[in-house]
Design a protein around this motif. Structure first.
Motif, PDB file in Angstrom:
ATOM      1  N   LEU A  50      -0.376 -21.801  38.028  1.00  0.00           N
ATOM      2  CA  LEU A  50       1.032 -21.956  38.411  1.00  0.00           C
ATOM      3  C   LEU A  50       1.853 -20.710  38.095  1.00  0.00           C
ATOM      4  O   LEU A  50       1.801 -20.183  36.989  1.00  0.00           O
ATOM      5  CB  LEU A  50       1.643 -23.177  37.718  1.00  0.00           C
ATOM      6  CG  LEU A  50       1.130 -24.538  38.230  1.00  0.00           C
ATOM      7  CD1 LEU A  50       1.642 -25.672  37.357  1.00  0.00           C
ATOM      8  CD2 LEU A  50       1.512 -24.770  39.683  1.00  0.00           C
ATOM      9  N   PHE A  51       2.601 -20.258  39.060  1.00  0.00           N
ATOM     10  CA  PHE A  51       3.472 -19.081  39.008  1.00  0.00           C
ATOM     11  C   PHE A  51       2.704 -17.755  38.998  1.00  0.00           C
ATOM     12  O   PHE A  51       3.200 -16.760  39.509  1.00  0.00           O
ATOM     13  CB  PHE A  51       4.434 -19.102  37.805  1.00  0.00           C
ATOM     14  CG  PHE A  51       5.496 -20.153  37.905  1.00  0.00           C
ATOM     15  CD1 PHE A  51       6.384 -20.153  38.964  1.00  0.00           C
ATOM     16  CD2 PHE A  51       5.606 -21.156  36.943  1.00  0.00           C
ATOM     17  CE1 PHE A  51       7.372 -21.127  39.063  1.00  0.00           C
ATOM     18  CE2 PHE A  51       6.584 -22.134  37.039  1.00  0.00           C
ATOM     19  CZ  PHE A  51       7.463 -22.120  38.096  1.00  0.00           C
ATOM     20  N   LEU A  52       1.498 -17.723  38.396  1.00  0.00           N
ATOM     21  CA  LEU A  52       0.821 -16.438  38.217  1.00  0.00           C
ATOM     22  C   LEU A  52      -0.014 -16.081  39.424  1.00  0.00           C
ATOM     23  O   LEU A  52      -0.021 -14.944  39.882  1.00  0.00           O
ATOM     24  CB  LEU A  52      -0.055 -16.491  36.969  1.00  0.00           C
ATOM     25  CG  LEU A  52       0.724 -16.839  35.702  1.00  0.00           C
ATOM     26  CD1 LEU A  52      -0.226 -16.945  34.524  1.00  0.00           C
ATOM     27  CD2 LEU A  52       1.803 -15.792  35.436  1.00  0.00           C
ATOM     28  N   ARG A  53      -0.733 -17.050  39.925  1.00  0.00           N
ATOM     29  CA  ARG A  53      -1.559 -16.840  41.120  1.00  0.00           C
ATOM     30  C   ARG A  53      -1.526 -18.134  41.894  1.00  0.00           C
ATOM     31  O   ARG A  53      -2.193 -19.102  41.520  1.00  0.00           O
ATOM     32  CB  ARG A  53      -3.019 -16.553  40.729  1.00  0.00           C
ATOM     33  CG  ARG A  53      -3.354 -15.126  40.425  1.00  0.00           C
ATOM     34  CD  ARG A  53      -4.870 -14.920  40.411  1.00  0.00           C
ATOM     35  NE  ARG A  53      -5.517 -15.965  39.636  1.00  0.00           N
ATOM     36  CZ  ARG A  53      -5.781 -15.889  38.345  1.00  0.00           C
ATOM     37  NH1 ARG A  53      -5.475 -14.816  37.669  1.00  0.00           N
ATOM     38  NH2 ARG A  53      -6.353 -16.900  37.720  1.00  0.00           N
ATOM     39  N   THR A  54      -0.735 -18.161  42.972  1.00  0.00           N
ATOM     40  CA  THR A  54      -0.692 -19.344  43.822  1.00  0.00           C
ATOM     41  C   THR A  54      -0.844 -18.895  45.274  1.00  0.00           C
ATOM     42  O   THR A  54      -0.477 -17.767  45.623  1.00  0.00           O
ATOM     43  CB  THR A  54       0.641 -20.110  43.653  1.00  0.00           C
ATOM     44  OG1 THR A  54       1.740 -19.179  43.760  1.00  0.00           O
ATOM     45  CG2 THR A  54       0.712 -20.794  42.295  1.00  0.00           C
ATOM     46  N   THR A  55      -1.427 -19.760  46.075  1.00  0.00           N
ATOM     47  CA  THR A  55      -1.688 -19.414  47.475  1.00  0.00           C
ATOM     48  C   THR A  55      -0.378 -19.077  48.195  1.00  0.00           C
ATOM     49  O   THR A  55      -0.296 -18.116  48.936  1.00  0.00           O
ATOM     50  CB  THR A  55      -2.413 -20.582  48.162  1.00  0.00           C
ATOM     51  OG1 THR A  55      -3.738 -20.650  47.606  1.00  0.00           O
ATOM     52  CG2 THR A  55      -2.532 -20.370  49.656  1.00  0.00           C
ATOM     53  N   GLU A  56       0.629 -19.880  47.962  1.00  0.00           N
ATOM     54  CA  GLU A  56       1.960 -19.548  48.472  1.00  0.00           C
ATOM     55  C   GLU A  56       2.831 -19.129  47.302  1.00  0.00           C
ATOM     56  O   GLU A  56       2.797 -19.764  46.254  1.00  0.00           O
ATOM     57  CB  GLU A  56       2.597 -20.761  49.158  1.00  0.00           C
ATOM     58  CG  GLU A  56       3.990 -20.454  49.738  1.00  0.00           C
ATOM     59  CD  GLU A  56       4.685 -21.685  50.318  1.00  0.00           C
ATOM     60  OE1 GLU A  56       4.177 -22.800  50.126  1.00  0.00           O
ATOM     61  OE2 GLU A  56       5.741 -21.529  50.942  1.00  0.00           O
ATOM     62  N   PHE A  57       3.567 -18.056  47.478  1.00  0.00           N
ATOM     63  CA  PHE A  57       4.568 -17.748  46.465  1.00  0.00           C
ATOM     64  C   PHE A  57       5.834 -17.237  47.134  1.00  0.00           C
ATOM     65  O   PHE A  57       5.841 -16.915  48.316  1.00  0.00           O
ATOM     66  CB  PHE A  57       4.040 -16.770  45.393  1.00  0.00           C
ATOM     67  CG  PHE A  57       3.490 -15.467  45.896  1.00  0.00           C
ATOM     68  CD1 PHE A  57       4.315 -14.373  46.087  1.00  0.00           C
ATOM     69  CD2 PHE A  57       2.133 -15.319  46.161  1.00  0.00           C
ATOM     70  CE1 PHE A  57       3.813 -13.168  46.533  1.00  0.00           C
ATOM     71  CE2 PHE A  57       1.608 -14.100  46.613  1.00  0.00           C
ATOM     72  CZ  PHE A  57       2.444 -13.025  46.800  1.00  0.00           C
ATOM     73  N   LEU A  58       6.919 -17.227  46.369  1.00  0.00           N
ATOM     74  CA  LEU A  58       8.199 -16.722  46.868  1.00  0.00           C
ATOM     75  C   LEU A  58       8.385 -15.319  46.311  1.00  0.00           C
ATOM     76  O   LEU A  58       7.998 -15.046  45.181  1.00  0.00           O
ATOM     77  CB  LEU A  58       9.344 -17.623  46.403  1.00  0.00           C
ATOM     78  CG  LEU A  58       9.219 -19.096  46.795  1.00  0.00           C
ATOM     79  CD1 LEU A  58      10.435 -19.877  46.291  1.00  0.00           C
ATOM     80  CD2 LEU A  58       9.062 -19.256  48.288  1.00  0.00           C
ATOM     81  N   TRP A  59       8.989 -14.460  47.114  1.00  0.00           N
ATOM     82  CA  TRP A  59       9.213 -13.096  46.639  1.00  0.00           C
ATOM     83  C   TRP A  59      10.300 -12.429  47.438  1.00  0.00           C
ATOM     84  O   TRP A  59      10.843 -13.014  48.386  1.00  0.00           O
ATOM     85  CB  TRP A  59       7.915 -12.283  46.702  1.00  0.00           C
ATOM     86  CG  TRP A  59       7.495 -11.790  48.069  1.00  0.00           C
ATOM     87  CD1 TRP A  59       7.937 -12.216  49.292  1.00  0.00           C
ATOM     88  CD2 TRP A  59       6.534 -10.756  48.331  1.00  0.00           C
ATOM     89  NE1 TRP A  59       7.293 -11.519  50.287  1.00  0.00           N
ATOM     90  CE2 TRP A  59       6.426 -10.619  49.731  1.00  0.00           C
ATOM     91  CE3 TRP A  59       5.748  -9.940  47.515  1.00  0.00           C
ATOM     92  CZ2 TRP A  59       5.573  -9.694  50.324  1.00  0.00           C
ATOM     93  CZ3 TRP A  59       4.896  -9.025  48.110  1.00  0.00           C
ATOM     94  CH2 TRP A  59       4.809  -8.907  49.499  1.00  0.00           C
TER      95      TRP A  59
END
Lengths: 470, 470
Positions: A149-158
């Motif tokens: 969670l938060f560190l490596r996720t398939t979808e992330f926000l940026w």
């Protein structure tokens, strides 16, 4: 009075502590698809604060926000050879649209260099159109086999910045301006996280970049987290997409481009740098709620006094919330407030109030300060500002204590088992990097002896920062 | 002095005028994939302002922001029969992830009722957890065969609210609160657009809803645009996803849910309501730049005076920008400023300045007001506030002038060729709706005779609003 720990102690099992904190502070949970994430209101409120702070700095650096499509024709990615090679294994691909098989598969953006390159080529005609400074807040997808969670996720926000410049010097200066004036300034000043600015080795560079600059932070377990990166893309994308301009002298030239990003991963970094056995500790300048006013127990005038206090603190420009749930045991609410990491808690109950005071409880160190009610607002602003510094100093001391200067690769391997090794880059080199990688270690970045960020990995006397990393 | 029109005159060809304005004001252009859209900085700045205003109202209504995954297992959509039927033809489907064929295809969210329903079921246990009030800012995809920028695009940006309540009454009250206190308040107060609040007929309801409330606005060509909707979902999604709570009496009950959304389509609506033959007219309260200070021509002290003016106006809380590009002909810059719709332009040149004044040019009506330089800031705030009202009043008069009360379906068909018809719902009914649809018309909404929003389409004396629509 001993009590059952609410989360796994950090020293016992750091990854499990991290999971527990994320869950109990209600920041996020796993989504239905492997690698995906649901960001809950408490986690998203942190992201909104981060967005606001980073966005203001991006705008101050002259870039404008825009929005480009989620779906990118697969052929776009193939135009830049290193880029497609880097991203192919991580792509999610749409093959059906509107009930029909698509003629050309569409990639869900893993990053937007290609589609933005296509449009920059239209918008850039003359040197007068440069620099073109764009930024986008968006979701991206990179298929992730070992999600966290938060560190490596398939979808992330940026946010992803994309700029085009007339010269290599301009592009380099801007990539570095973003690194320092946007990311480093925000991470140090708001997140309270000491970061090391450096240059990635060729092996660790972004796919398609000629230089990747990074900010690395040490987490509570001594591992490194890449907090943000800024890339010079040379003329690679300008050539692949035809971003050309006519110069002052009338010649046709390819532009020089950059890209740079920071993500929801910063939330994970903030947790792993500042969190403790009680849960989150959110730096005051970041905290969506800086002060939680807790009514300990009902009683004569307590609720009125609490409301007046909230109003007064709010007028001083402090973000404050009120907890009046006296039907829930106070102890449970106090533990919950610690878990969620509110920088300051003000306990207000009938007995203290009778004596004209309340108790200020600092999340930084748990200390309790009985305070006359008319002095509260001044104390609050002092404490918030002191505790912002306090968190930063603690993180810096932790990092410095676990960073060791060594001379050889073997020593670096040993040190990096528990912290960061600073070793001459000459003692590592490409062959050394292969050895490090085999042991789960990486060169996080190269720095000059004076702490400066190198222009090339061939500069003399560079220092390599070697560590385990998230 | 006559000049070549910079955009197709609105009266000649409304759709082409719209396209021209979007292109020339640099709001957006088509993306590489059919139906997709690139939102350029000038367009995105409008969206950021809309987001800020809508978000503040959503938070004031007690909802919290969160973020749910883009990719939804296809099986989730199938759980609510009407929902899947409504959305199936529009879906984009990911079948490949991380280089492999996926076992279960993943749908790119067309809306998030299903995945949010799944998580609400986990988070809601007791009546104490209700209401659960969530909102998400996100991109969604609905495959679009006849795309038009901002109005109908395969990908669009929106906010989608999702709430769960203990009773039908609570759910209804909240869906209506959002309709009025968030959407209507924003559209009337900030966008300067008169909207008609009403109830959708069963045929026009959201797929899976029991009631859909809508806000309809009249565009410059007399057509209707649905500006925002708020839905009661009854217990449909609660039953499909198991959103259950134990009541005060200890019984297990299904929750009542709502959803509501507003999108980048509002940008298109703003253009089509307020725009004129000169281009955009942006309502002052929305405008990212409310005042553009233009240096007409270089000269003694002109640039200094312009800068001082900008600072003074900024201190008054007005959003102001400075145009010093005196190497570009002033006429071209004036046309460009009109195209982009800055509410107020201040022209400052050596001659006027020598006489201690500048010229204020209002985008509303093109009027020019020579103004002593020390009175500028007061005039600016007065004019911005008057022109916000002015745009609203013009739109309201236009709408009212093109809305006709009729008695029969035939009359409604005739009126709706150029405007809105208000016709007794009893004269339309389901059979009448079929006839209208065959002629490219729809019942936009049902309203009570007193303007109120009906609880059911079976109420007596309802009025149907019949129109062509985007």
């Amino acid at each position: 009075m001993s009590r059952q720990p609410v989360v796994t102690p950090r020293g016992d099992d750091f990854p499990r502590w991290y999971q527990d904190v994320i869950a109990k502070a209600e920041l996020a949970e796993n989504g239905p698809v492997r690698g995906s994430m649901v960001i809950r209101p408490a986690g998203y409120a942190l992201w909104e604060r981060m967005q606001g702070e980073v966005d203001a700095r991006i705008k101050a650096a002259g870039a404008q926000n825009a929005y480009f499509p989620l779906l990118i024709p697969e052929s776009y990615l193939r135009r830049e050879a290193e880029h497609v090679e880097g991203f192919s294994p991580e792509l999610a691909v749409v093959t059906i649209g509107g009930g029909k098989q698509l003629e050309e598969p569409l990639v869900v953006r893993p990053t937007s260099e290609t589609v933005i390159g296509e449009y920059m080529a239209k918008w850039v005609q003359s040197y007068r159109d440069l620099p073109l400074l764009l930024n986008q807040w968006a979701n991206v997808l990179r298929w992730e086999l070992r999600p966290r969670l938060f560190l490596r996720t398939t979808e992330f926000l940026w946010q992803e910045g994309h700029t085009a410049h007339a010269t290599e010097e301009d592009a380099r200066a801007y990539a570095r301006r973003i690194l320092h004036e946007v990311y480093e300034d925000f991470m140090v000043g708001v997140l309270g996280i000491p970061v090391t600015a450096g240059r990635k080795t060729a092996r660790e560079r972004f796919a398609g970049a000629t230089s990747t600059y990074t900010l690395e932070a040490m987490m509570g377990d001594g591992k490194a987290l890449q907090m943000g990166t800024s890339h010079e893309l040379g003329q690679n994308f300008a050539k692949a997409f035809g971003i050309e301009y006519s110069s002052v002298r009338g010649t046709r030239e390819h532009a020089w481009t950059t890209s740079w990003g920071s993500t929801t991963r910063m939330i994970g970094g903030m947790v792993m740098v500042h969190g403790d056995d009680g849960g989150l500790r959110v730096p005051p300048l970041l905290a969506p709620t800086q002060v939680l006013v807790c009514v300990v127990k009902d009683g004569d005038g307590v609720h009125d006094a609490a409301r007046r206090l909230v109003e007064e603190i709010e007028r001083a420009g402090v973000r404050v919330a009120l907890d009046t749930r006296t039907d829930t045991p106070f102890g449970r609410r106090a533990v919950d407030a610690e878990l969620k990491g509110f920088p300051l808690r003000i306990e207000i109950g009938p007995r203290d109030l009778g004596e004209g005071r309340v108790v200020l409880v600092r999340r930084l160190d748990g200390s309790k300060t009985p305070t006359p009610i008319d002095a509260v607002t001044d104390r609050v602003t002092e404490m918030l500002s002191a505790d912002q510094r306090g968190l930063y100093e603690a993180a810096r001391e932790h990092r410095d204590a676990r960073t060791v200067e060594v001379k050889t690769l073997d020593e670096a391997v040993e040190v990096a088992a528990t912290g960061w090794a600073r070793v001459p880059w000459a003692a590592v080199g490409t062959a050394g990097e292969t050895r490090l990688n085999a042991q789960g270690l990486t060169v996080r970045c190269l720095v000059r002896a004076d702490g400066g960020v190198p222009d090339s990995e061939d500069e003399p006397d560079l220092v390599a920062l070697v560590a385990r990393a998230y």
